[in-house]
Scaffold this active site. Sequence first.
Site, PDB file in Angstrom:
ATOM      1  CB  THR A   1      -0.885  -0.137   1.181  1.00  0.00           C
ATOM      2  OG1 THR A   1      -1.767  -1.200   1.092  1.00  0.00           O
ATOM      3  CG2 THR A   1      -1.819   1.216   1.250  1.00  0.00           C
TER       4      THR A   1
ATOM      5  CD  GLU B   1      -5.432  -5.587  -8.343  1.00  0.00           C
ATOM      6  OE1 GLU B   1      -5.836  -5.691  -7.142  1.00  0.00           O
ATOM      7  OE2 GLU B   1      -6.295  -5.695  -9.402  1.00  0.00           O
TER       8      GLU B   1
HETATM    9  N1  LIG Z   1      -3.517  -7.053  -4.383  1.00  0.00           N
HETATM   10  C1  LIG Z   1      -2.739  -7.848  -5.118  1.00  0.00           C
HETATM   11  O1  LIG Z   1      -2.956  -8.442  -6.144  1.00  0.00           O
HETATM   12  C2  LIG Z   1      -1.178  -8.165  -4.639  1.00  0.00           C
HETATM   13  C3  LIG Z   1      -0.684  -9.479  -5.206  1.00  0.00           C
HETATM   14  C4  LIG Z   1       0.619  -9.544  -4.593  1.00  0.00           C
HETATM   15  C5  LIG Z   1       1.173  -9.108  -3.701  1.00  0.00           C
HETATM   16  N2  LIG Z   1       0.569  -8.012  -3.221  1.00  0.00           N
HETATM   17  C6  LIG Z   1       1.293  -7.107  -2.221  1.00  0.00           C
HETATM   18  O2  LIG Z   1       2.646  -6.881  -2.399  1.00  0.00           O
HETATM   19  C7  LIG Z   1       3.277  -6.678  -1.064  1.00  0.00           C
HETATM   20  C8  LIG Z   1       4.528  -7.442  -1.176  1.00  0.00           C
HETATM   21  O3  LIG Z   1       5.224  -7.179  -2.339  1.00  0.00           O
HETATM   22  P1  LIG Z   1       6.651  -6.327  -2.282  1.00  0.00           P
HETATM   23  O4  LIG Z   1       6.867  -6.312  -1.052  1.00  0.00           O
HETATM   24  O5  LIG Z   1       7.392  -6.520  -3.487  1.00  0.00           O
HETATM   25  O6  LIG Z   1       5.986  -4.888  -2.589  1.00  0.00           O
HETATM   26  P2  LIG Z   1       6.580  -3.292  -2.894  1.00  0.00           P
HETATM   27  O7  LIG Z   1       5.490  -2.499  -2.875  1.00  0.00           O
HETATM   28  O8  LIG Z   1       7.687  -3.254  -1.845  1.00  0.00           O
HETATM   29  O9  LIG Z   1       7.259  -3.662  -4.155  1.00  0.00           O
HETATM   30  C9  LIG Z   1       6.401  -4.004  -5.486  1.00  0.00           C
HETATM   31  C10 LIG Z   1       7.350  -3.490  -6.686  1.00  0.00           C
HETATM   32  O10 LIG Z   1       7.290  -2.354  -6.610  1.00  0.00           O
HETATM   33  C11 LIG Z   1       8.457  -1.617  -6.920  1.00  0.00           C
HETATM   34  N3  LIG Z   1       8.806  -0.341  -6.371  1.00  0.00           N
HETATM   35  C12 LIG Z   1       9.374  -0.151  -5.260  1.00  0.00           C
HETATM   36  N4  LIG Z   1       9.245   1.414  -4.954  1.00  0.00           N
HETATM   37  C13 LIG Z   1       8.705   1.691  -6.087  1.00  0.00           C
HETATM   38  C14 LIG Z   1       8.465   3.233  -6.582  1.00  0.00           C
HETATM   39  N5  LIG Z   1       8.752   4.203  -5.540  1.00  0.00           N
HETATM   40  N6  LIG Z   1       7.942   3.277  -7.484  1.00  0.00           N
HETATM   41  C15 LIG Z   1       7.416   2.432  -8.317  1.00  0.00           C
HETATM   42  N7  LIG Z   1       7.743   1.146  -8.247  1.00  0.00           N
HETATM   43  C16 LIG Z   1       8.241   0.882  -6.833  1.00  0.00           C
HETATM   44  C17 LIG Z   1       9.322  -3.051  -6.397  1.00  0.00           C
HETATM   45  O11 LIG Z   1      10.679  -2.815  -6.840  1.00  0.00           O
HETATM   46  C18 LIG Z   1       8.511  -3.848  -6.747  1.00  0.00           C
HETATM   47  O12 LIG Z   1       8.910  -4.461  -8.030  1.00  0.00           O
HETATM   48  C19 LIG Z   1       2.404  -7.224  -0.135  1.00  0.00           C
HETATM   49  O13 LIG Z   1       1.747  -5.959   0.491  1.00  0.00           O
HETATM   50  C20 LIG Z   1       1.251  -7.763  -1.119  1.00  0.00           C
HETATM   51  O14 LIG Z   1      -0.139  -7.781  -0.159  1.00  0.00           O
HETATM   52  C21 LIG Z   1      -0.628  -7.436  -3.637  1.00  0.00           C
END
Ligand SMILES: NC(=O)c1ccc[n+]([C@@H]2O[C@H](COP(=O)([O-])OP(=O)(O)OC[C@H]3O[C@@H](n4cnc5c(N)ncnc54)[C@H](O)[C@@H]3O)[C@@H](O)[C@H]2O)c1
Length: 597
Positions: free
Chosen positions: A272, A292
Amino acid sequence: MDEDHLFIASAAAPALILIFIVLYLRREIVPSISVSLEEDETNQEQYDPIKHKATKNKIPCYDPGLMTYLGNMPADNADQVKEKIIKGKAAAEVWKTASFQKRKLLLKTLLKYILHNQEAICRVASIDSGKPLVDAAFGEVMVTCEKIAWLTREGEKYLRPERRSSGAMMFYKAARVEYHPVGVVGAIVPWNYPFHNVFNPLTAALFAGNGLVIKVSEHASWSSQYYGRIISAALQAVGAPADLVQIVTGYAEAGNALVTGGVDKVIFVGSTGVGRAVLSAAATNLTPVVLELGGKDAFIVCDDADLSQAVPTALRGAFQSCGQNCAGAERFLVQASVYERFVDAAVGVARQLRQGPALGNSPVDCGAMCMPGLAEKVAQLVEEAVADGAKVLVGGHLVRHESGGQFYAPTVLVGVTPAMRIWREEVFGPVMVIVQFKDDDEAVRLANDCPFGLGSAVFSRSQRRANAIGRLLEAGMTSINDFATTYMCQSLPFGGVKESGFDRFAGIEGLRGLCVPKAVCEDRFPWLMRTDIPPLLQYPVGDAAFPFVCGLISMFYGLSLRDNLSGLCTVISCFLGGGKKAGKRKANRQEGRPQVS
Ligand SMILES: NC(=O)c1ccc[n+]([C@@H]2O[C@H](COP(=O)([O-])OP(=O)(O)OC[C@H]3O[C@@H](n4cnc5c(N)ncnc54)[C@H](O)[C@@H]3O)[C@@H](O)[C@H]2O)c1
């Protein structure tokens, strides 16, 4: 056989043979592709966070279960990401005219490869994310196959122009919506399902006629080189542009460049907090975004539920992929009269779960935590809850495995109250929090007492009762007497409410969301009726123009026949009286005579 039958048989045989020949010649030949796995063979060097330190340009990759070092992946900078977007755009220009037949062939080519290489795909995903092979087969492969099957079976139906009603006033017009590709979709995905997180946006984006630039997580980048080879081979096999899919590896900078670099739509799947940053970055170019985000799903078990069904499903909801699921069940709300039985049954099984490296020497039920530091974060949340009065019945600790892998034990926690941090924050780990409720109202209140609203599940032998509860849950998805089945029905939209994000991915809504829905309106009977502006409405408008329009409004929208008829009379009288005046003025104008008012 008499002569008549003999004659029929001798005539039918060649016809049947001909039909078979035609069917055989017209059968669809799905190309086979072969992709090498050699480059992905792991070496046995142990991962060392100091020796294999991450740098701005380099992402060190390792197996989080065995802690073997897998090599480095390049970390793209902003310029490199922008170059990839430009390449993707050029390819998308070509692909947007590809027929549905060709799009389906591309997807079927991928499906064929996936089906013949399930084990390899699961092994690669397990190495990169730490999940057991069974969890990979479920969460990486099966859902991807279902998605492709749905897209190839039903996708075209929902992307074909769709007729819409034109309304009473516009009865002589035909209205429709056309679904045109947006151009290039930019997807940013997390690490929890490295294979599915790539092929999920890819299959839908390409089927809708778009190009795709996808940024994979820095915590699961290694497998993307294998996926890249599968994608390239499939594109080549069907004659699609080679640059149609671009994979970006990198950190937040690369993600930000993807959002701001000129893609036509962003799909962000992640936490989030980062979702908020993505939304604000997307505002620069007014790029539409699907968010998502995280989840903390409620799993409600009523007193009349079949526990022999609910308990095993609850355990899978909690421990599938070691709880690293966005739509994973985190809060188990169980009605007081069956609470003890539910807890005893869940604890009995949770105690027997085997944990270790997915591809180690012995079979495991639970694997590793993929993201460095996540096991410690889970430990902190559990310890804090225990300090505030919660009770650990199983697990509740970090696991020191001989491999040195990132493990947190499958845990069952009771006595959690809404005041605790673990009640509100996403755990994203193998922790089953079980809480009692008195009646259905309280179950709904507890379930909704949460900042997230992604998935949910309700168990009751009365489907009517379960649905009544389900309707009141603030969540984007509800499975009745099951867990996360909404995702296996790929015609359904996937997404959440509240801090779980907005807009939808997957399903009809998600597929159409990858298109520009263009509204088109044309004459229904062009050979019979053309739309001319009545003379008294042509500029300069006639004196009767205003009553004429008011009459039209009453005629079409009046709530009684009297209103409709009175409107009709006004229209006729304006037409006969004011129409002449305006017609005369028009004639004067055309002849260059001064206008008479
Ligand atoms: N709702 C869904 O469909 C869904 C599915 C899978 C995971 N998730 C969520 O994902 C989270 C876990 O994944 P995570 O730790 O990789 O999440 P994250 O938000 O840390 O990272 C997600 C992606 O965003 C990129 N990112 C990081 N900072 C960014 C920025 N400033 N601008 C653009 N991109 C950036 C990361 O490199 C990574 O590829 C959990 O909260 C989980 O619930 C949601």
